[in-house]
Design a protein around this motif. Structure first.
Motif, mmCIF file in Angstrom:
data_model
loop_
_atom_site.group_PDB
_atom_site.id
_atom_site.type_symbol
_atom_site.label_atom_id
_atom_site.label_comp_id
_atom_site.label_asym_id
_atom_site.label_seq_id
_atom_site.Cartn_x
_atom_site.Cartn_y
_atom_site.Cartn_z
ATOM 1 N N GLY A 39 -9.163 9.131 -6.661
ATOM 2 C CA GLY A 39 -8.881 9.093 -5.228
ATOM 3 C C GLY A 39 -9.591 7.944 -4.532
ATOM 4 O O GLY A 39 -9.023 7.302 -3.639
ATOM 5 N N ILE A 40 -10.826 7.671 -4.932
ATOM 6 C CA ILE A 40 -11.573 6.551 -4.348
ATOM 7 C C ILE A 40 -10.894 5.224 -4.664
ATOM 8 O O ILE A 40 -10.773 4.342 -3.797
ATOM 9 C CB ILE A 40 -13.032 6.559 -4.849
ATOM 10 N N ILE A 99 -7.701 4.667 -5.299
ATOM 11 C CA ILE A 99 -6.475 4.573 -4.501
ATOM 12 C C ILE A 99 -6.812 4.253 -3.053
ATOM 13 O O ILE A 99 -6.178 3.407 -2.414
ATOM 14 C CB ILE A 99 -5.662 5.879 -4.605
ATOM 15 N N PHE A 100 -7.832 4.926 -2.525
ATOM 16 C CA PHE A 100 -8.235 4.722 -1.131
ATOM 17 C C PHE A 100 -8.685 3.285 -0.896
ATOM 18 O O PHE A 100 -8.250 2.627 0.064
ATOM 19 C CB PHE A 100 -9.358 5.700 -0.777
ATOM 20 N N ILE A 101 -9.554 2.766 -1.755
ATOM 21 C CA ILE A 101 -10.073 1.399 -1.583
ATOM 22 C C ILE A 101 -8.939 0.382 -1.692
ATOM 23 O O ILE A 101 -8.862 -0.577 -0.908
ATOM 24 C CB ILE A 101 -11.170 1.108 -2.624
ATOM 25 N N THR A 102 -8.044 0.595 -2.646
ATOM 26 C CA THR A 102 -6.937 -0.347 -2.831
ATOM 27 C C THR A 102 -6.026 -0.386 -1.616
ATOM 28 O O THR A 102 -5.713 -1.463 -1.091
ATOM 29 C CB THR A 102 -6.123 0.037 -4.083
ATOM 30 N N CYS A 103 -5.589 0.772 -1.154
ATOM 31 C CA CYS A 103 -4.671 0.822 -0.012
ATOM 32 C C CYS A 103 -5.335 0.332 1.272
ATOM 33 O O CYS A 103 -4.713 -0.371 2.076
ATOM 34 C CB CYS A 103 -4.144 2.247 0.172
ATOM 35 N N LEU A 104 -6.603 0.691 1.469
ATOM 36 C CA LEU A 104 -7.321 0.218 2.656
ATOM 37 C C LEU A 104 -7.470 -1.299 2.634
ATOM 38 O O LEU A 104 -7.263 -1.969 3.659
ATOM 39 C CB LEU A 104 -8.697 0.891 2.731
ATOM 40 N N MET A 119 0.932 4.152 -2.925
ATOM 41 C CA MET A 119 0.786 5.575 -2.616
ATOM 42 C C MET A 119 1.985 6.366 -3.122
ATOM 43 O O MET A 119 1.837 7.475 -3.666
ATOM 44 C CB MET A 119 0.638 5.764 -1.105
ATOM 45 N N SER A 129 0.832 -1.212 0.000
ATOM 46 C CA SER A 129 0.000 0.000 0.000
ATOM 47 C C SER A 129 0.861 1.253 0.000
ATOM 48 O O SER A 129 0.546 2.226 -0.694
ATOM 49 C CB SER A 129 -0.943 0.000 1.204
#
Length: 301
Positions: free
Chosen positions: A274-275, A277-282, A233, A229
């Motif tokens: 952004g969504i 990236i957020f879902i992937t990293c989370l 980023m 993650s």
């Protein structure tokens, strides 16, 4: 009758215990992982993202570079579910194609840094002494440089492009993985099975990679997963700054950078990347936590 039932129950328990012993460590870990609902949901989300990226040409009705001059900066609609960008390109198509680059960058850079670190860290932990000191001092120098700054410098020196970005991201992650591998190697270096291997004149390389590595593989896998993650980023940050993967190739960080000038009037250009990236990293972080607990059940005690 009661004695017969007790004997049957005892026999069943013995059979179950024998089956559990026959199961490999990774099979048992996977079963424990599936009992963690949050980690299971995160794993499913990651698999969906990976499958969407792989089969993007079959799913998306548009190519990532296909332009519609009659729908420039178009809002989300039935024709373009996530809207279009400043060149009339379908945003959903670019996001799905962009997953190929963002996800592969994270996996490839994490795998490359871990593979190199395993070799260096095993040598440092097994031999110790001067070799260990030299390797640790080099790691200290690299880790003294902020990760983002190091990635920018390496990306500038190596040049833009997909494979150069992988190298730039991988080099920065090597020192921390080297320290982890070294510490794990030193923790098992004095075990009896290594003394037995030395007594039959096994070579150092055979001892490190046939006897030590299999016993420290679990924490290394968890460490690589948890670091993915951060790499994703960092890759998005490089692309946002104009380094890394270059247009017209779609990449989530580059899409964020392209949409920042239109954020007031066309917010979907930055919201949807952004969504993703957020879902992937989370999902990676939650899955990494679950994988850590599954591979080390003592943490649950």
């Amino acid at each position: 009758m009661a004695n017969t039932v007790s004997a049957a129950t005892l026999q069943t328990q013995e059979l179950q215990g024998a089956r559990e012993k026959k199961e490999s460590f990774f099979t048992q870990s996977f079963k424990r992982l599936l009992k963690n609902k949050a980690a299971t949901v995160a794993l499913i989300a990651l698999l969906i993202l990976v499958l969407l990226a792989i089969f993007a040409p079959l799913i998306t009705p548009y190519q990532y570079d296909e332009m519609d001059y009659y729908a420039i900066n178009s809002a989300p609609s039935l024709k373009h579910w996530f809207g279009t960008d400043s060149l009339g390109r379908d945003l959903l198509s670019r996001l799905l194609y962009g997953g190929r680059y963002s996800l592969s960058l994270g996996f490839a850079a994490s795998f490359l840094s871990s593979a190199v670190a395993v070799v260096i860290g095993s040598v440092a932990g097994y031999y110790g002494g001067r070799v260990d000191n030299i390797i640790l001092r080099i790691c200290d120098v690299v880790q003294a440089i902020p990760g983002m700054l190091l990635a920018i410098v390496l990306s500038t020196l190596l040049g833009n492009g997909y494979f150069n970005t992988i190298l730039a991201l991988a080099i920065g992650g090597i020192p921390s993985s080297v320290r982890m591998t070294r510490s794990m190697t030193m923790s098992v270096r004095g075990n009896e099975y290594l003394e037995a291997a030395q007594s039959i004149n096994c070579s150092s390389s055979r001892i490190m990679f046939r006897h030590i590595l299999p016993n420290i593989l679990s924490p290394l896998i968890v460490g690589m997963t948890m670091g993915m993650s951060s790499v994703i980023m960092l890759a998005a940050s490089l692309s946002f700054l104009g380094l890394g993967v270059q247009p017209p190739l779609p990449e989530w960080g580059a899409m964020l950078s392209a949409g920042r000038n239109y954020i007031s009037n066309y917010p979907w250009l930055t919201i949807f990347p952004g969504i993703f990236i957020f879902i992937t990293c989370l999902s990676i972080n939650i899955f990494g936590d679950g994988l850590r607990d599954a591979m080390d059940p003592k943490l649950k005690d």
